[in-house]
Motif scaffolding. Structure first.
Motif, PDB file in Angstrom:
ATOM      1  N   PRO A   1      12.012   8.246  -0.460  1.00 44.42           N
ATOM      2  CA  PRO A   1      11.859   9.405  -1.343  1.00 44.42           C
ATOM      3  C   PRO A   1      12.783  10.567  -0.965  1.00 44.42           C
ATOM      4  N   TYR A   2      12.949  10.803   0.340  1.00 46.41           N
ATOM      5  CA  TYR A   2      13.836  11.892   0.770  1.00 46.41           C
ATOM      6  C   TYR A   2      15.280  11.601   0.377  1.00 46.41           C
ATOM      7  N   ILE A   3      15.719  10.344   0.643  1.00 47.19           N
ATOM      8  CA  ILE A   3      17.127  10.006   0.430  1.00 47.19           C
ATOM      9  C   ILE A   3      17.450   9.918  -1.060  1.00 47.19           C
ATOM     10  N   ILE A   4      16.607   9.179  -1.807  1.00 48.52           N
ATOM     11  CA  ILE A   4      16.897   8.965  -3.221  1.00 48.52           C
ATOM     12  C   ILE A   4      16.814  10.275  -4.015  1.00 48.52           C
ATOM     13  N   SER A   5      15.854  11.132  -3.654  1.00 50.62           N
ATOM     14  CA  SER A   5      15.757  12.414  -4.349  1.00 50.62           C
ATOM     15  C   SER A   5      16.878  13.367  -3.929  1.00 50.62           C
TER      16      SER A   5
ATOM     17  N   LEU B   1       8.899   1.771  -6.266  1.00 49.91           N
ATOM     18  CA  LEU B   1       9.207   0.434  -6.783  1.00 49.91           C
ATOM     19  C   LEU B   1       9.879  -0.411  -5.705  1.00 49.91           C
ATOM     20  N   ILE B   2      10.883   0.172  -5.032  1.00 47.13           N
ATOM     21  CA  ILE B   2      11.594  -0.573  -3.989  1.00 47.13           C
ATOM     22  C   ILE B   2      10.617  -1.026  -2.910  1.00 47.13           C
ATOM     23  N   THR B   3       9.755  -0.107  -2.472  1.00 40.17           N
ATOM     24  CA  THR B   3       8.813  -0.420  -1.389  1.00 40.17           C
ATOM     25  C   THR B   3       7.820  -1.481  -1.836  1.00 40.17           C
ATOM     26  N   LEU B   4       7.306  -1.298  -3.045  1.00 41.40           N
ATOM     27  CA  LEU B   4       6.319  -2.230  -3.594  1.00 41.40           C
ATOM     28  C   LEU B   4       6.904  -3.636  -3.700  1.00 41.40           C
ATOM     29  N   VAL B   5       8.083  -3.733  -4.260  1.00 36.96           N
ATOM     30  CA  VAL B   5       8.713  -5.045  -4.459  1.00 36.96           C
ATOM     31  C   VAL B   5       9.052  -5.683  -3.103  1.00 36.96           C
ATOM     32  N   SER B   6       9.609  -4.887  -2.191  1.00 41.29           N
ATOM     33  CA  SER B   6       9.938  -5.426  -0.860  1.00 41.29           C
ATOM     34  C   SER B   6       8.684  -5.948  -0.178  1.00 41.29           C
ATOM     35  N   GLY B   7       7.632  -5.138  -0.222  1.00 42.37           N
ATOM     36  CA  GLY B   7       6.372  -5.552   0.390  1.00 42.37           C
ATOM     37  C   GLY B   7       5.838  -6.808  -0.266  1.00 42.37           C
ATOM     38  N   GLY B   8       5.924  -6.836  -1.611  1.00 45.17           N
ATOM     39  CA  GLY B   8       5.429  -7.996  -2.357  1.00 45.17           C
ATOM     40  C   GLY B   8       6.161  -9.274  -1.972  1.00 45.17           C
ATOM     41  N   ILE B   9       7.492  -9.167  -1.863  1.00 43.49           N
ATOM     42  CA  ILE B   9       8.294 -10.346  -1.502  1.00 43.49           C
ATOM     43  C   ILE B   9       7.903 -10.836  -0.109  1.00 43.49           C
TER      44      ILE B   9
ATOM     45  N   LEU C   1       0.833  -1.213   0.000  1.00 43.64           N
ATOM     46  CA  LEU C   1       0.000   0.000   0.000  1.00 43.64           C
ATOM     47  C   LEU C   1       0.862   1.255   0.000  1.00 43.64           C
ATOM     48  N   GLU C   2       1.916   1.244   0.859  1.00 40.72           N
ATOM     49  CA  GLU C   2       2.778   2.426   0.960  1.00 40.72           C
ATOM     50  C   GLU C   2       3.415   2.744  -0.397  1.00 40.72           C
ATOM     51  N   GLY C   3       3.924   1.667  -1.059  1.00 35.85           N
ATOM     52  CA  GLY C   3       4.533   1.854  -2.375  1.00 35.85           C
ATOM     53  C   GLY C   3       3.565   2.502  -3.345  1.00 35.85           C
ATOM     54  N   CYS C   4       2.305   2.013  -3.330  1.00 38.62           N
ATOM     55  CA  CYS C   4       1.304   2.576  -4.228  1.00 38.62           C
ATOM     56  C   CYS C   4       1.092   4.059  -3.946  1.00 38.62           C
ATOM     57  N   PHE C   5       1.033   4.398  -2.667  1.00 37.84           N
ATOM     58  CA  PHE C   5       0.818   5.814  -2.322  1.00 37.84           C
ATOM     59  C   PHE C   5       1.991   6.688  -2.745  1.00 37.84           C
ATOM     60  N   MET C   6       3.207   6.110  -2.803  1.00 36.83           N
ATOM     61  CA  MET C   6       4.339   6.894  -3.284  1.00 36.83           C
ATOM     62  C   MET C   6       4.116   7.298  -4.734  1.00 36.83           C
ATOM     63  N   PHE C   7       3.539   6.386  -5.513  1.00 37.86           N
ATOM     64  CA  PHE C   7       3.306   6.690  -6.924  1.00 37.86           C
ATOM     65  C   PHE C   7       2.315   7.837  -7.104  1.00 37.86           C
ATOM     66  N   THR C   8       1.376   7.991  -6.137  1.00 38.14           N
ATOM     67  CA  THR C   8       0.368   9.047  -6.307  1.00 38.14           C
ATOM     68  C   THR C   8       0.998  10.434  -6.310  1.00 38.14           C
ATOM     69  N   GLY C   9       2.269  10.541  -5.865  1.00 32.55           N
ATOM     70  CA  GLY C   9       2.926  11.846  -5.892  1.00 32.55           C
ATOM     71  C   GLY C   9       3.577  12.159  -7.226  1.00 32.55           C
ATOM     72  N   VAL C  10       3.689  11.137  -8.080  1.00 30.73           N
ATOM     73  CA  VAL C  10       4.411  11.312  -9.344  1.00 30.73           C
ATOM     74  C   VAL C  10       3.819  12.424 -10.219  1.00 30.73           C
ATOM     75  N   PRO C  11       2.479  12.511 -10.353  1.00 30.94           N
ATOM     76  CA  PRO C  11       1.934  13.610 -11.164  1.00 30.94           C
ATOM     77  C   PRO C  11       2.434  14.985 -10.718  1.00 30.94           C
ATOM     78  N   PHE C  12       2.510  15.205  -9.412  1.00 27.12           N
ATOM     79  CA  PHE C  12       3.007  16.500  -8.922  1.00 27.12           C
ATOM     80  C   PHE C  12       4.462  16.698  -9.312  1.00 27.12           C
ATOM     81  N   SER C  13       5.244  15.595  -9.203  1.00 27.39           N
ATOM     82  CA  SER C  13       6.647  15.664  -9.595  1.00 27.39           C
ATOM     83  C   SER C  13       6.768  16.084 -11.053  1.00 27.39           C
ATOM     84  N   LEU C  14       6.003  15.423 -11.893  1.00 25.79           N
ATOM     85  CA  LEU C  14       6.105  15.697 -13.321  1.00 25.79           C
ATOM     86  C   LEU C  14       5.653  17.112 -13.643  1.00 25.79           C
ATOM     87  N   TYR C  15       4.538  17.533 -13.024  1.00 22.54           N
ATOM     88  CA  TYR C  15       3.971  18.847 -13.309  1.00 22.54           C
ATOM     89  C   TYR C  15       4.917  19.969 -12.896  1.00 22.54           C
ATOM     90  N   TYR C  16       5.471  19.821 -11.667  1.00 25.72           N
ATOM     91  CA  TYR C  16       6.277  20.930 -11.130  1.00 25.72           C
ATOM     92  C   TYR C  16       7.755  20.855 -11.503  1.00 25.72           C
TER      93      TYR C  16
END
Lengths: 484, 484
Positions: free
Chosen positions: A90-94, A47-55, A19-34
């Motif tokens: 997101p804070y660290i990778i960005s 992706l990292i969160t989603l895959v880790s959670g999935g595993i 779920l957390e990974g999915c919510f990270m993606f919801t910020g992408v539109p803002f990233s792209l727009y701004y």
């Protein structure tokens, strides 16, 4: 004692990470727009969160669906920690907050809806990351509502079973479907309010981005703002909108459920709500009058609004700022400091000790005096018109005592870390109470960046302790918990 | 409820005033020896007090010897106030402290064994008046021993019945003779210790006057000194003597009774004493080690002695000073500040929350965690090897909560009076805990002269509240108490 069912714990945490990974993606539109193509931080983190959670979820699939008391404690504590760990990505990778300690502090401050920040200039942060920062609070608030209304009463933590009325119309006896049903209804209310607040803020002239971010962090009683001056530079209309929604977020969410079904009598019958309402109003009027006496240069309306804003913001543990209370005249800042020990209503997103507990403690103190005169008489404490069982008062007292002990210990440890007295007190109560701004050098216009790393970890732990009603975390540290 | 027997109340207070007047006369030899014919203050004060007491006693003679619960509360609270009112006479008539507010503050600080002073230069005060100042504490200590061991357990205040073992060999069932018998035995011990300490201090080179005054105020855990620098300028031997007697004064006096009858096993079986002993020692070692690490210029012995002196002085709520802890390195002063919340043993002359209450609260917090894991198990708290009834723990919790509430309220009120944050906190806990020196501008080398008059009255009330275990005073203020 039976063996702890670790498989179901991992399974649930895996699910939450997905779920957390999915919510990270919801910020992408803002990233792209701004920011255009500059901001891939959220996508990689997601992706990292989603895959880790999935595993995790995949390898722990087929777990027995038996969740006992002990599994409950572990799931709650561990999920908040692990979600915060992944939330730093997101804070660290960005590269926005490259330091891990700082990133973790900011993230757990989000998920615990505290609102204490290590950022010195918020407005230079990429919008996608700011969105993630706000939504950590919003998701934390979602978690808290379910925790405090559906899970903690079942575990019998800190007297919660008394304060939080059962959600009407929820019948299944089994733990799992019952929590799911309750959660769904409460989340609908939560989302609905967030939507309305966003609309109203936009109506007041805020941009869509600022509106949705402030709506997220208001409803969570979180207090992260996208503006350096918090709410101070906004219009009167916007300030009142935020006051109203802070107040609603600090209200027991089962009462909102009643309100939406037009059962207003049930709301007024709720003793905690009555106290909450009249206390907020009474203290605001008192502060306003004292302020005027001490000579306030502004208009009566401005004085009242600033007082109301800070009283509601601190009592509900939101932590938005419209005026720096440390520079209010005379002793008024100390008034605000005392409010930090009040807390929101039980079953709200507010943190702290909670209003219901204070009511019980005050009533019990008065009754205890009567008992000293008539030691053989049985004089009960009444709440919502019913006699309260002694063991509940007992639990509430124990909660308060442990809270105060942690407050003193925390302050002491922070002085060891090197903080001055006021900042040590301020940072401890502001994090333990999930408020955000404190007193001293962590006041309403300051931030937590200057605190040594070890201090940030201690404060992070205090946020977790306070948010999970102390016991949920402390129990896990007791040797008794792990004894076979 | 039956009518309150006011006649017996007045009769007893009259009797106490007669005693007080007599004790004023005991200072006359010092007046004559040191000041010649200059000091008639004590004689006139003694006469006024004696005659007033005599008149009261005479007109209230023949009262029915029925002392109920409510009469008990009134006698205790009222006698402390009225004795303090008359106790101001020597200061006022001698012209040493002409201002009534200051004189009352100094006197109630004496009778409550607090030791907070408004005097800026102690050494210029006439010796006869200094003697009166010290003996107010000594008499206050006498009152407290009887109150805490014989009277409060009967009234069931704050869990006292559990902490204070019955005096062995005292049989009468009636209230009056029982209190008298207990009081006589305890006072013999109190007088005996005062005598021994006086001898030892003289052996260490102190003058007879200084020795007896310090013995008075040590045994009362009062802390008034006849020297401006408190104990700082005295020899190592004298400092250790005072440390030992502060420790003894902070011990439950029934244990001294056991000791004098060579029943040492009974002492070691007392859980509060074990904690008191090891806590004092442990904290001292901790403070010493930290101090050495932070770089102490003195010898190891001096560091240890200063640490031990202040730890014992503050824990027992005596308030003597051998070293200004506000200038200890780093966070050590905050350590001392936390000790202000500990208090002496139950049944000692020490004030504060009391060690026994802390033990019960800590144990109960630990047990409460276990109860959260097994909500249906009955897990008792044990004290002195026995299960503690829930209603006692309940009383102790209520006591602690009211104590903390009064602490916060007091601090808040003192900021309204105009004190800065640290001084407000310091003056509140130093008076409520009956300690004397606090933090901020009422630290170990400061005094209370600069505090506005209204503040002095509030602090006087806090001294009384703390000294009489809160409930004794608070109950009288409850409307319920006076209801027919």
């Amino acid at each position: 004692m039976s063996k702890i069912n670790f498989k179901i714990i991992l399974n649930i945490i895996g699910f939450l990470l997905i779920l957390e990974g999915c919510f990270m993606f919801t910020g992408v539109p803002f990233s792209l727009y701004y920011c255009g193509n500059k901001c891939y931080g959220l996508i990689i983190s997601g992706l990292i969160t989603l895959v880790s959670g999935g595993i995790l979820w995949f390898f722990a699939r087929g777990a027995q669906k038996i969740i006992g008391r002990r599994e409950g404690y572990i799931i709650v504590s561990l999920s908040w920690i692990i979600i915060s760990l992944f939330g730093t990505l997101p804070y660290i990778i960005s590269g926005t907050i490259p330091d891990f300690t700082n990133a973790f502090f900011e993230t757990i401050s989000g998920f615990t809806t505290t609102g204490a920040s290590i950022l010195t200039d918020i407005e230079v942060i990429p919008k996608g990351i700011l969105y993630w920062r706000s939504i950590t609070q919003w998701l934390g608030g979602m978690g808290i509502i379910v925790l405090s209304i559906a899970i903690l009463p079942l575990l019998g933590i800190g007297g919660m079973q008394l304060f939080v009325a059962e959600m009407p119309g929820i019948t299944p006896d089994k733990l799992h479907p019952r929590i799911t049903q309750t959660a769904k209804r409460l989340w609908m209310i939560y989302i609905f309010f967030t939507f309305i607040e966003t609309m109203l803020l936009m109506l007041g002239g805020m941009s869509f981005f600022d509106s949705i971010n402030h709506a997220f962090t208001t409803m969570a009683t979180g207090g992260f703002s996208t503006q350096n001056a918090s709410i101070a530079n906004n219009s009167i209309f916007i300030q009142y909108v935020i006051i109203i929604f802070m107040f609603l977020a600090g209200t027991n969410f089962t009462l909102h459920y009643f309100a939406l079904h037009l059962k207003f009598r049930n709301i007024w019958k709720n003793e905690e709500f009555r106290y909450y309402f009249f206390f907020s109003l009474g203290i605001t009027l008192l502060v306003s009058v004292i302020w005027v006496i001490y000579g306030n240069s502004g208009t009566i309306e401005k004085t009242f609004r600033d007082a109301l804003f800070q009283v509601v913001s601190i009592t509900t543990t939101t932590g938005f700022v419209s005026s720096d209370y440390l520079f209010w005249p005379g002793f008024l800042w100390f008034f605000i400091f005392l409010l930090m020990f009040i807390g929101g209503s039980a079953g709200s997103t507010g943190g702290g000790i909670k209003i219901a507990r204070h009511i019980l403690l005050l009533k019990n103190s008065a009754v205890e005096l009567k008992r000293s005169i008539h030691p053989h008489a049985i004089i009960p404490v009444k709440f919502n018109g019913k006699a309260v069982p002694q063991d509940i008062i007992f639990k509430v007292m124990a909660f308060f005592l442990i809270y105060i002990t942690i407050f003193f210990t925390g302050t002491f440890v922070m002085t060891i870390v090197g903080l001055d007295f006021e900042s040590a007190i301020g940072s401890t109560i502001a994090t333990l109470g999930n408020i955000g701004p404190g007193i001293g050098k962590v006041g309403p216009v300051d931030n937590y960046a200057w605190i040594p790393n070890i201090g940030k970890w201690i404060l992070s732990f205090l946020m977790l302790l306070g948010r999970l009603e102390l016991f949920t975390v402390l129990i896990i540290f007791s040797g008794y918990f792990w004894k076979k």
